[in-house]
Design an enzyme around this catalytic site. Structure first.
Site, PDB file in Angstrom:
ATOM      1  N   ARG A 128      13.499   4.724   5.261  1.00  0.00           N
ATOM      2  CA  ARG A 128      13.358   5.853   6.192  1.00  0.00           C
ATOM      3  C   ARG A 128      12.226   5.523   7.152  1.00  0.00           C
ATOM      4  O   ARG A 128      11.103   5.271   6.733  1.00  0.00           O
ATOM      5  CB  ARG A 128      13.039   7.154   5.444  1.00  0.00           C
ATOM      6  N   GLU A 147       5.439   5.200  10.323  1.00  0.00           N
ATOM      7  CA  GLU A 147       5.558   4.199   9.270  1.00  0.00           C
ATOM      8  C   GLU A 147       7.027   4.016   8.936  1.00  0.00           C
ATOM      9  O   GLU A 147       7.878   4.804   9.355  1.00  0.00           O
ATOM     10  CB  GLU A 147       4.803   4.634   8.008  1.00  0.00           C
ATOM     11  N   ASN A 149       9.322   3.579   5.432  1.00  0.00           N
ATOM     12  CA  ASN A 149       9.280   3.715   3.981  1.00  0.00           C
ATOM     13  C   ASN A 149      10.393   2.883   3.370  1.00  0.00           C
ATOM     14  O   ASN A 149      11.579   3.151   3.599  1.00  0.00           O
ATOM     15  CB  ASN A 149       9.463   5.180   3.572  1.00  0.00           C
ATOM     16  N   SER A 154      12.283   9.761   0.412  1.00  0.00           N
ATOM     17  CA  SER A 154      12.816  11.001  -0.167  1.00  0.00           C
ATOM     18  C   SER A 154      13.394  11.948   0.877  1.00  0.00           C
ATOM     19  O   SER A 154      13.338  11.713   2.073  1.00  0.00           O
ATOM     20  CB  SER A 154      11.711  11.720  -0.953  1.00  0.00           C
ATOM     21  N   LYS A 309       1.435  -0.952   5.031  1.00  0.00           N
ATOM     22  CA  LYS A 309       0.810  -0.634   6.319  1.00  0.00           C
ATOM     23  C   LYS A 309       0.332  -1.897   7.031  1.00  0.00           C
ATOM     24  O   LYS A 309       0.400  -1.998   8.258  1.00  0.00           O
ATOM     25  CB  LYS A 309      -0.369   0.317   6.110  1.00  0.00           C
ATOM     26  N   LYS A 368      -5.876   4.252   8.047  1.00  0.00           N
ATOM     27  CA  LYS A 368      -4.840   4.268   7.011  1.00  0.00           C
ATOM     28  C   LYS A 368      -5.135   3.246   5.920  1.00  0.00           C
ATOM     29  O   LYS A 368      -5.227   2.046   6.201  1.00  0.00           O
ATOM     30  CB  LYS A 368      -3.472   3.956   7.626  1.00  0.00           C
ATOM     31  N   GLU A 372       0.977   5.044  -0.317  1.00  0.00           N
ATOM     32  CA  GLU A 372       2.127   5.855   0.047  1.00  0.00           C
ATOM     33  C   GLU A 372       2.027   7.207  -0.669  1.00  0.00           C
ATOM     34  O   GLU A 372       1.213   7.400  -1.555  1.00  0.00           O
ATOM     35  CB  GLU A 372       3.425   5.143  -0.354  1.00  0.00           C
ATOM     36  N   GLY A 373       2.894   8.129  -0.257  1.00  0.00           N
ATOM     37  CA  GLY A 373       2.971   9.408  -0.946  1.00  0.00           C
ATOM     38  C   GLY A 373       2.371  10.573  -0.194  1.00  0.00           C
ATOM     39  O   GLY A 373       2.458  11.711  -0.620  1.00  0.00           O
ATOM     40  N   ARG A 454      10.634  17.181   9.373  1.00  0.00           N
ATOM     41  CA  ARG A 454       9.619  17.896   8.593  1.00  0.00           C
ATOM     42  C   ARG A 454       8.614  18.520   9.550  1.00  0.00           C
ATOM     43  O   ARG A 454       8.204  17.888  10.534  1.00  0.00           O
ATOM     44  CB  ARG A 454       8.905  16.943   7.634  1.00  0.00           C
TER      45      ARG A 454
END
Length: 478
Positions: A128, A147, A149, A154, A309, A368, A372-373, A454
């Site tokens: 993603r 970024e 993923n 998800s 990253k 950064k 992740e997360g 989002r």
């Protein structure tokens, strides 16, 4: 909808109607299956509730939305090429693995697999790519990548259900025409299609697709949609944890992976991207066991590293994209057009210049770490605090610096369980799902399979839906 704000004018003036629409939206969410499971405390019963989402869809310029979709298959190809280029990965990550223990441990695992030889030639990617729309001085928007993923990307499941929710809300609000302009979106089916292709190529009808999940899974229904799509194809799935693999995982003489006595065709990692996921050496041993196996890994360790990253920052250097896409200048141009400014913090003059830039104007940048997360990035005065502490040491190489993106705020209502209903200034982030399957040197599938929007209140700098900051949304193209 009022395009400047995304809210119907008459609705904004009627608080009672807003509350009624919110109730309708919640009912629609439950009916459409926009759900999450929340474990409140270790001793409580589990509570099923709707996932947080916006009351209304958010206006998104059609041109940049289509641009994001069009470039996704190229990003799929790029990630896959990076994962196969061992020299590039080693060079790109050399400074990071010197100071970041987690990345170093992943890279050590990668090296071990290379030394032993990969057991499986089938590669499955479920990616993603996330973007924000940077507002130019003339009011137009420019698509800039946050970024990509490559691990446990998800909300492909839940975002497959949100279109029906917003269609229903707009109909109730008397906006039938706008409701018909909500795009169809089914990433869950597309993600499952790629998993199914990998399972099919593996070649054993008895073997299962194993979802490797966390001990306590808050976002379970997002994953269940993909499982459901696989069951529709008569592909068996199992949910296992690292502990299950530690206790019952084994390889036979052909390196076929068995967990609880069942052969595993595909390991779909939804856990294992954060240091805290590896609670013991046994957990690392379980990851190594899976990587060594004949099972198709999503992602395999090389693809995991390709999504870091630091790799993202290195890709912005002159000539790097051309290395992966020789004689394809149009592809290079499409990808590079989405890059935000990214800067190294390696030791040396270039890294020193980055430190000076950040300390002089911290509000222009985002710092950064290799994590992740969500909720890991550093902003504003905190950038100065961190860099003042590490600017003269190699510890700074664990970070990269990125230009801060400035999207235009839009007003909307954010529906969360037990949260007050109020009008917020909101910022949105667009995600595009991509899938690919490669067997040996042959790319047998490369697709863009859907999108995710989002939205969060502008008072929050960082954090996604899983982190409790952002909510699910739909684009209304303008």
């Amino acid at each position: 909808l009022t395009m400047a704000q995304g809210i119907p004018d008459e609705v904004m003036m009627n608080d009672t109607l807003i509350k009624e629409l919110a109730d309708v939206a919640k009912d629609a969410a439950l009916l459409q299956g926009v759900l999450m499971r929340i474990q409140e405390t270790p001793n409580s019963s589990e509570l099923v509730t709707y996932a947080p989402f916006t009351l209304f869809p958010t206006p998104v310029p059609k041109a940049v939305f289509l641009q994001a979709l069009a470039v996704q298959t190229h990003y799929n190809t790029l990630v896959d090429k990076i994962s196969q280029d061992t020299d590039f990965l080693e060079e790109a990550l050399s400074s990071t693995i010197a100071v970041d223990d987690f990345t170093a441990r992943l890279f050590k695992l990668h090296q071990q697999i290379l030394k032993e030889g990969r057991s499986q030639s089938i590669v499955l990617g479920l990616n993603r790519s996330d973007y924000m729309l940077d507002q130019r001085d003339d009011g137009s928007s420019s698509l800039k990548q946050i970024e990509i993923n490559t691990f446990a990307a998800s909300f492909g499941g839940l975002s497959s259900r949100t279109p029906d929710v917003h269609r229903h809300v707009l109909k109730v609000a008397g906006r039938l025409e706008e409701s018909q302009n909500i795009l169809d979106n089914n990433p869950a089916a597309g993600l499952a299609r790629a998993v199914a292709k990998a399972w099919e190529l593996y070649g054993s009808e008895r073997a299962v697709v194993m979802f490797l999940v966390e001990e306590s899974q808050r976002n379970i229904f997002d994953q269940r949609y993909i499982e459901s799509e696989l069951w529709k194809r008569n592909i068996p799935t199992k949910r296992k944890r690292f502990d299950d693999v530690c206790k019952t995982g084994s390889l036979d003489q052909d390196k076929r992976l068995f967990v609880d006595g069942q052969e595993v065709a595909v390991v779909y990692f939804r856990n294992g991207y954060m240091p805290q996921n590896y609670i013991s050496e046994q957990t690392w041993d379980a990851r190594l066991l899976m990587e060594r196996s004949l099972a198709v890994k999503c992602p395999d360790i090389s693809t995991h590293l390709a999504g870091t990253k630091k790799v993202q920052q290195v890709l912005t250097r002159p000539g790097v994209l051309e290395k992966f896409f020789p004689d394809q200048p149009q592809v290079v141009e499409q990808i590079r057009a989405t890059f935000a400014g990214l800067y190294t913090l390696d030791m040396g003059p270039e890294g020193d210049k980055t430190v000076t830039m950040a300390l002089e104007e911290p509000d222009r940048y985002v710092l950064k770490p290799q994590r992740e997360g969500g909720g890991n990035n550093i902003y504003g005065s905190e950038i100065c605090q961190v860099l003042q502490g590490v600017k003269g040491s190699t510890e700074r190489m664990a970070y990269i610096l990125m230009d801060k993106i400035h999207p235009a705020p839009v007003q909307n209502y954010l529906l969360r369980r037990d949260a007050p209903l109020q009008l917020n200034n909101c910022l949105s982030e667009l995600g595009v799902f991509g899938t690919y399957v490669r067997q040996g040197k042959d790319m047998v599938m490369n697709e863009c399979v859907g999108h995710l929007l989002r939205t969060k209140s502008s008072e929050h700098s960082d954090g996604g839906v899983a982190a409790g900051v952002a909510v699910l949304d739909n684009p209304l193209l303008i």
